[in-house]
Scaffold this motif. Structure first.
Motif, mmCIF file in Angstrom:
data_model
loop_
_atom_site.group_PDB
_atom_site.id
_atom_site.type_symbol
_atom_site.label_atom_id
_atom_site.label_comp_id
_atom_site.label_asym_id
_atom_site.label_seq_id
_atom_site.Cartn_x
_atom_site.Cartn_y
_atom_site.Cartn_z
ATOM 1 N N TRP A 36 -22.055 -10.098 -2.285
ATOM 2 C CA TRP A 36 -21.209 -9.062 -2.868
ATOM 3 C C TRP A 36 -21.697 -8.814 -4.291
ATOM 4 O O TRP A 36 -21.913 -9.764 -5.059
ATOM 5 N N PHE A 37 -21.832 -7.553 -4.613
ATOM 6 C CA PHE A 37 -22.279 -7.139 -5.927
ATOM 7 C C PHE A 37 -21.290 -6.118 -6.481
ATOM 8 O O PHE A 37 -20.515 -5.530 -5.736
ATOM 9 N N PHE A 47 -24.554 -9.569 -9.257
ATOM 10 C CA PHE A 47 -24.080 -10.459 -8.197
ATOM 11 C C PHE A 47 -22.684 -10.961 -8.543
ATOM 12 O O PHE A 47 -22.415 -11.354 -9.667
ATOM 13 N N VAL A 48 -21.798 -10.928 -7.541
ATOM 14 C CA VAL A 48 -20.447 -11.463 -7.707
ATOM 15 C C VAL A 48 -20.330 -12.790 -6.971
ATOM 16 O O VAL A 48 -19.829 -13.774 -7.501
ATOM 17 N N GLY A 49 -20.791 -12.800 -5.748
ATOM 18 C CA GLY A 49 -20.733 -14.003 -4.932
ATOM 19 C C GLY A 49 -21.425 -13.753 -3.613
ATOM 20 O O GLY A 49 -21.782 -12.624 -3.290
ATOM 21 N N GLY A 50 -21.603 -14.825 -2.859
ATOM 22 C CA GLY A 50 -22.264 -14.680 -1.579
ATOM 23 C C GLY A 50 -21.899 -15.806 -0.642
ATOM 24 O O GLY A 50 -21.323 -16.826 -1.053
ATOM 25 N N ILE A 51 -22.208 -15.595 0.625
ATOM 26 C CA ILE A 51 -21.947 -16.612 1.641
ATOM 27 C C ILE A 51 -23.150 -16.662 2.567
ATOM 28 O O ILE A 51 -23.620 -15.633 3.061
ATOM 29 N N SER A 52 -23.652 -17.870 2.773
ATOM 30 C CA SER A 52 -24.794 -18.033 3.661
ATOM 31 C C SER A 52 -24.323 -18.053 5.106
ATOM 32 O O SER A 52 -23.123 -18.135 5.381
ATOM 33 N N ARG A 56 -22.024 -21.661 3.247
ATOM 34 C CA ARG A 56 -22.061 -22.028 1.832
ATOM 35 C C ARG A 56 -21.746 -20.800 0.987
ATOM 36 O O ARG A 56 -22.144 -19.687 1.311
ATOM 37 N N THR A 57 -21.024 -21.024 -0.079
ATOM 38 C CA THR A 57 -20.666 -19.924 -0.961
ATOM 39 C C THR A 57 -21.135 -20.192 -2.384
ATOM 40 O O THR A 57 -21.340 -21.337 -2.783
ATOM 41 N N ALA A 58 -21.279 -19.125 -3.113
ATOM 42 C CA ALA A 58 -21.619 -19.204 -4.528
ATOM 43 C C ALA A 58 -20.950 -18.033 -5.227
ATOM 44 O O ALA A 58 -20.826 -16.950 -4.644
ATOM 45 N N TYR A 59 -20.535 -18.265 -6.475
ATOM 46 C CA TYR A 59 -19.847 -17.237 -7.249
ATOM 47 C C TYR A 59 -20.341 -17.274 -8.683
ATOM 48 O O TYR A 59 -20.716 -18.322 -9.208
ATOM 49 N N VAL A 60 -20.289 -16.123 -9.316
ATOM 50 C CA VAL A 60 -20.571 -16.116 -10.744
ATOM 51 C C VAL A 60 -19.365 -16.699 -11.470
ATOM 52 O O VAL A 60 -18.239 -16.688 -10.964
ATOM 53 N N LEU A 103 -28.885 -18.371 -0.576
ATOM 54 C CA LEU A 103 -28.112 -17.532 -1.470
ATOM 55 C C LEU A 103 -28.996 -17.122 -2.643
ATOM 56 O O LEU A 103 -29.652 -17.958 -3.254
ATOM 57 N N ASN A 104 -28.980 -15.852 -2.943
ATOM 58 C CA ASN A 104 -29.840 -15.344 -4.011
ATOM 59 C C ASN A 104 -29.048 -14.354 -4.847
ATOM 60 O O ASN A 104 -28.331 -13.519 -4.309
ATOM 61 N N TYR A 105 -29.189 -14.466 -6.169
ATOM 62 C CA TYR A 105 -28.416 -13.635 -7.063
ATOM 63 C C TYR A 105 -29.055 -12.276 -7.346
ATOM 64 O O TYR A 105 -28.415 -11.405 -7.934
ATOM 65 N N SER A 106 -30.294 -12.110 -6.949
ATOM 66 C CA SER A 106 -30.994 -10.875 -7.300
ATOM 67 C C SER A 106 -30.747 -9.788 -6.268
ATOM 68 O O SER A 106 -30.976 -9.999 -5.071
#
Length: 123
Positions: A36-37, A47-52, A56-60, A103-106
């Protein structure tokens, strides 16, 4: 080819919640990583966050503890749950997919994008 359609945006007040949906078609997203951007006027797409695809999740940092991403592979849909919204969260929100489990922020690493949905938070 993956087509993505976001929905759920709108005008809310600070402190409110929204749930954005990203519905995919053309391919199953079960083996994709979803990001999600957001992009505010005059700003870059961030980048706001993502899910593989393994969940797995990652967030700013600016949204940690407030935003949560979930996925329903059976519905080919990913959600962005946004709580305690702030004026600075106002932007057009996009979902995007990239193959694999990383997961990639770019934004450049994502292959397919939706058209975006506007979120406006009034203070």
């Amino acid at each position: 080819q993956v087509q993505l359609v976001e929905s759920g945006g709108g005008l809310v007040q600070a402190g409110d919640s929204l749930r954005l949906s990203c519905v995919a078609s053309g391919s199953t997203i079960s083996r994709y990583t979803i990001g999600w951007f957001r992009q505010a006027p005059g700003e870059e797409r961030d980048f706001v966050g993502g899910i593989s695809w393994t969940g797995r999740t990652a967030y700013v940092d600016s949204v940690k503890g407030r935003f949560t991403i979930s996925r329903d592979n059976a519905k080919n849909t990913v959600y962005l749950h946004m709580n305690s919204l702030k004026a600075e969260d106002s932007a057009v929100y996009y979902c995007a997919v990239r193959p694999g489990n990383s997961l990639n922020y770019s934004p450049n690493s994502y292959d397919y994008w939706g058209q975006g949905t506007q979120v406006t938070v009034s203070s």
